[in-house]
Design a protein around this motif. Structure first.
Motif, PDB file in Angstrom:
ATOM      1  N   GLU A 187       0.817  -1.218   0.000  1.00 44.87           N
ATOM      2  CA  GLU A 187       0.000   0.000   0.000  1.00 44.87           C
ATOM      3  C   GLU A 187       0.853   1.272   0.000  1.00 44.87           C
ATOM      4  OE1 GLU A 187      -2.652  -0.311   3.316  1.00 44.87           O
ATOM      5  OE2 GLU A 187      -3.624  -2.101   2.518  1.00 44.87           O
ATOM      6  N   PHE A 188       2.166   1.117   0.018  1.00 44.20           N
ATOM      7  CA  PHE A 188       3.048   2.278   0.117  1.00 44.20           C
ATOM      8  C   PHE A 188       2.739   3.331  -0.951  1.00 44.20           C
ATOM      9  CE2 PHE A 188       6.741   4.617  -1.373  1.00 44.20           C
ATOM     10  CZ  PHE A 188       7.125   5.268  -0.215  1.00 44.20           C
ATOM     11  N   PHE A 189       2.655   2.927  -2.202  1.00 44.41           N
ATOM     12  CA  PHE A 189       2.492   3.896  -3.290  1.00 44.41           C
ATOM     13  C   PHE A 189       1.134   4.584  -3.243  1.00 44.41           C
ATOM     14  CE2 PHE A 189       5.818   0.990  -4.596  1.00 44.41           C
ATOM     15  CZ  PHE A 189       6.813   1.889  -4.911  1.00 44.41           C
ATOM     16  N   ASP A 190       0.095   3.884  -2.772  1.00 40.99           N
ATOM     17  CA  ASP A 190      -1.208   4.523  -2.585  1.00 40.99           C
ATOM     18  C   ASP A 190      -1.143   5.530  -1.442  1.00 40.99           C
ATOM     19  OD1 ASP A 190      -2.404   3.053  -4.625  1.00 40.99           O
ATOM     20  OD2 ASP A 190      -3.007   1.443  -3.265  1.00 40.99           O
ATOM     21  N   ARG A 191      -0.571   5.100  -0.329  1.00 45.64           N
ATOM     22  CA  ARG A 191      -0.494   5.987   0.841  1.00 45.64           C
ATOM     23  C   ARG A 191       0.370   7.216   0.582  1.00 45.64           C
ATOM     24  NH1 ARG A 191       0.073   1.568   5.746  1.00 45.64           N
ATOM     25  NH2 ARG A 191      -2.068   0.821   5.608  1.00 45.64           N
ATOM     26  N   ALA A 192       1.409   7.039  -0.237  1.00 45.26           N
ATOM     27  CA  ALA A 192       2.301   8.156  -0.563  1.00 45.26           C
ATOM     28  C   ALA A 192       1.762   8.984  -1.734  1.00 45.26           C
ATOM     29  CB  ALA A 192       3.687   7.626  -0.898  1.00 45.26           C
ATOM     30  N   GLN A 214       0.707   7.059  -7.238  1.00 47.58           N
ATOM     31  CA  GLN A 214       0.176   6.234  -8.319  1.00 47.58           C
ATOM     32  C   GLN A 214       0.457   6.817  -9.702  1.00 47.58           C
ATOM     33  OE1 GLN A 214      -1.608   7.641  -5.847  1.00 47.58           O
ATOM     34  NE2 GLN A 214      -3.116   6.240  -4.987  1.00 47.58           N
ATOM     35  N   ASP A 215       0.648   8.123  -9.797  1.00 44.04           N
ATOM     36  CA  ASP A 215       0.884   8.750 -11.101  1.00 44.04           C
ATOM     37  C   ASP A 215       2.371   8.865 -11.453  1.00 44.04           C
ATOM     38  OD1 ASP A 215       1.559  10.732  -9.243  1.00 44.04           O
ATOM     39  OD2 ASP A 215       0.800  12.357 -10.515  1.00 44.04           O
ATOM     40  N   THR A 216       3.228   8.197 -10.688  1.00 45.88           N
ATOM     41  CA  THR A 216       4.663   8.215 -10.978  1.00 45.88           C
ATOM     42  C   THR A 216       5.040   6.948 -11.740  1.00 45.88           C
ATOM     43  OG1 THR A 216       5.293   7.081  -8.935  1.00 45.88           O
ATOM     44  CG2 THR A 216       5.122   9.500  -8.835  1.00 45.88           C
ATOM     45  N   ALA A 261       3.300   3.406 -10.832  1.00 47.99           N
ATOM     46  CA  ALA A 261       2.450   2.753 -11.827  1.00 47.99           C
ATOM     47  C   ALA A 261       3.119   1.526 -12.448  1.00 47.99           C
ATOM     48  CB  ALA A 261       2.092   3.750 -12.933  1.00 47.99           C
ATOM     49  N   GLY A 262       4.409   1.361 -12.203  1.00 49.50           N
ATOM     50  CA  GLY A 262       5.158   0.288 -12.839  1.00 49.50           C
ATOM     51  C   GLY A 262       5.001  -1.062 -12.155  1.00 49.50           C
ATOM     52  N   ARG A 263       5.702  -2.014 -12.715  1.00 50.29           N
ATOM     53  CA  ARG A 263       5.696  -3.377 -12.199  1.00 50.29           C
ATOM     54  C   ARG A 263       6.370  -3.423 -10.822  1.00 50.29           C
ATOM     55  NH1 ARG A 263       8.126  -8.600 -15.369  1.00 50.29           N
ATOM     56  NH2 ARG A 263       7.279 -10.127 -13.926  1.00 50.29           N
ATOM     57  N   LYS A 264       5.777  -4.210  -9.945  1.00 50.75           N
ATOM     58  CA  LYS A 264       6.306  -4.312  -8.585  1.00 50.75           C
ATOM     59  C   LYS A 264       6.487  -5.775  -8.202  1.00 50.75           C
ATOM     60  CE  LYS A 264       3.889  -0.119  -7.367  1.00 50.75           C
ATOM     61  NZ  LYS A 264       3.313  -0.022  -8.692  1.00 50.75           N
ATOM     62  N   ASP A 265       7.372  -5.993  -7.246  1.00 48.11           N
ATOM     63  CA  ASP A 265       7.632  -7.341  -6.766  1.00 48.11           C
ATOM     64  C   ASP A 265       6.551  -7.792  -5.795  1.00 48.11           C
ATOM     65  OD1 ASP A 265      10.004  -7.569  -8.236  1.00 48.11           O
ATOM     66  OD2 ASP A 265      11.184  -6.667  -6.626  1.00 48.11           O
ATOM     67  N   ASP A 266       6.373  -9.097  -5.721  1.00 54.97           N
ATOM     68  CA  ASP A 266       5.423  -9.708  -4.798  1.00 54.97           C
ATOM     69  C   ASP A 266       5.943  -9.555  -3.368  1.00 54.97           C
ATOM     70  OD1 ASP A 266       3.246 -11.501  -3.962  1.00 54.97           O
ATOM     71  OD2 ASP A 266       4.888 -12.925  -3.595  1.00 54.97           O
ATOM     72  N   PRO A 267       5.148  -8.991  -2.460  1.00 52.86           N
ATOM     73  CA  PRO A 267       5.627  -8.779  -1.089  1.00 52.86           C
ATOM     74  C   PRO A 267       5.968 -10.070  -0.358  1.00 52.86           C
ATOM     75  CG  PRO A 267       3.300  -8.184  -1.277  1.00 52.86           C
ATOM     76  CD  PRO A 267       3.793  -8.479  -2.654  1.00 52.86           C
ATOM     77  N   ARG A 270      14.759  10.680  -9.495  1.00 53.83           N
ATOM     78  CA  ARG A 270      13.828  11.828  -9.620  1.00 53.83           C
ATOM     79  C   ARG A 270      12.867  11.596 -10.767  1.00 53.83           C
ATOM     80  NH1 ARG A 270      12.987  15.747 -12.792  1.00 53.83           N
ATOM     81  NH2 ARG A 270      14.894  15.477 -13.988  1.00 53.83           N
ATOM     82  N   LYS A 271      13.367  11.132 -11.880  1.00 55.64           N
ATOM     83  CA  LYS A 271      12.516  10.896 -13.048  1.00 55.64           C
ATOM     84  C   LYS A 271      11.464   9.819 -12.771  1.00 55.64           C
ATOM     85  CE  LYS A 271      15.893  12.279 -16.526  1.00 55.64           C
ATOM     86  NZ  LYS A 271      16.772  11.808 -17.604  1.00 55.64           N
ATOM     87  N   MET A 272      11.852   8.809 -12.019  1.00 55.77           N
ATOM     88  CA  MET A 272      10.913   7.708 -11.722  1.00 55.77           C
ATOM     89  C   MET A 272       9.858   8.098 -10.699  1.00 55.77           C
ATOM     90  SD  MET A 272      13.540   4.494 -11.507  1.00 55.77           S
ATOM     91  CE  MET A 272      12.283   3.417 -10.861  1.00 55.77           C
ATOM     92  N   ALA A 273      10.213   9.010  -9.783  1.00 50.80           N
ATOM     93  CA  ALA A 273       9.304   9.363  -8.701  1.00 50.80           C
ATOM     94  C   ALA A 273       8.606  10.708  -8.916  1.00 50.80           C
ATOM     95  CB  ALA A 273      10.071   9.392  -7.385  1.00 50.80           C
ATOM     96  N   GLU A 274       8.858  11.339 -10.038  1.00 48.29           N
ATOM     97  CA  GLU A 274       8.268  12.649 -10.313  1.00 48.29           C
ATOM     98  C   GLU A 274       6.771  12.529 -10.592  1.00 48.29           C
ATOM     99  OE1 GLU A 274      10.185  16.360 -12.504  1.00 48.29           O
ATOM    100  OE2 GLU A 274       9.813  14.687 -13.855  1.00 48.29           O
TER     101      GLU A 274
END
Length: 108
Positions: A34-39, A42-44, A48-54, A99-103
Motif C-alpha cells: 500500500e506504500f504507493f497509494d499511501r504516498a 500512483q501517477d509516478t 504505476a510500474g511493475r512491482k515485486d510480490d511482497p 527523480r525521473k521515476m518518482a516525479e
C-alpha cells in the motif's frame, strides 16, 4: 559505496556482534504494498510500474536473516541488476534517474 540505511545496518551489526543478534539489511525494489497509494505516488513511473510480490520479498529477507547474511537484495532480477549497476554509477546519475521515476505525472 552503499545507501545510508545500509551503513546504519552495518554499524548496528558491528555493535551487536557479540550478542547473538543478527542484523540483515533488506534492499527490496518497488514492492506491491500500500506504500504507493499511501504516498499518493500512483501517477509516478515507479508507482504505476511493475512491482515485486511482497511475499517473495519477505521470504527472501527472512531466509537471508536466518542464514546470518549481512545484506540481501530482494525481489526481481531487475532489482538485483539495478543494485549491482548502482555500485558503479555515480550518485548524481542515480539521483537524477530516481527523480525521473518518482516525479509526479511521470507515469504518462
Amino acid at each position: 559505496m552503499g545507501a545510508p540505511w545500509r551503513g546504519t545496518a552495518e554499524a548496528l551489526r558491528n555493535e551487536l556482534k557479540e550478542t547473538g543478534v543478527t542484523v540483515t539489511s533488506l534492499m527490496p525494489g518497488p514492492t506491491d504494498t500500500e506504500f504507493f497509494d499511501r504516498a499518493r505516488m500512483q501517477d509516478t513511473r515507479v508507482g504505476a510500474g511493475r512491482k515485486d510480490d511482497p511475499r517473495t520479498v519477505a521470504e527472501q529477507g527472512f531466509t537471508a536473516l536466518m542464514k546470518g547474511d549481512q545484506t540481501v537484495t530482494a525481489g526481481s532480477l531487475t532489482n538485483k541488476v539495478q543494485t549491482a549497476v548502482g555500485k558503479i554509477v555515480p550518485d548524481r546519475l542515480k539521483s537524477e534517474q530516481h527523480r525521473k521515476m518518482a516525479e509526479p505525472g511521470s507515469a504518462d
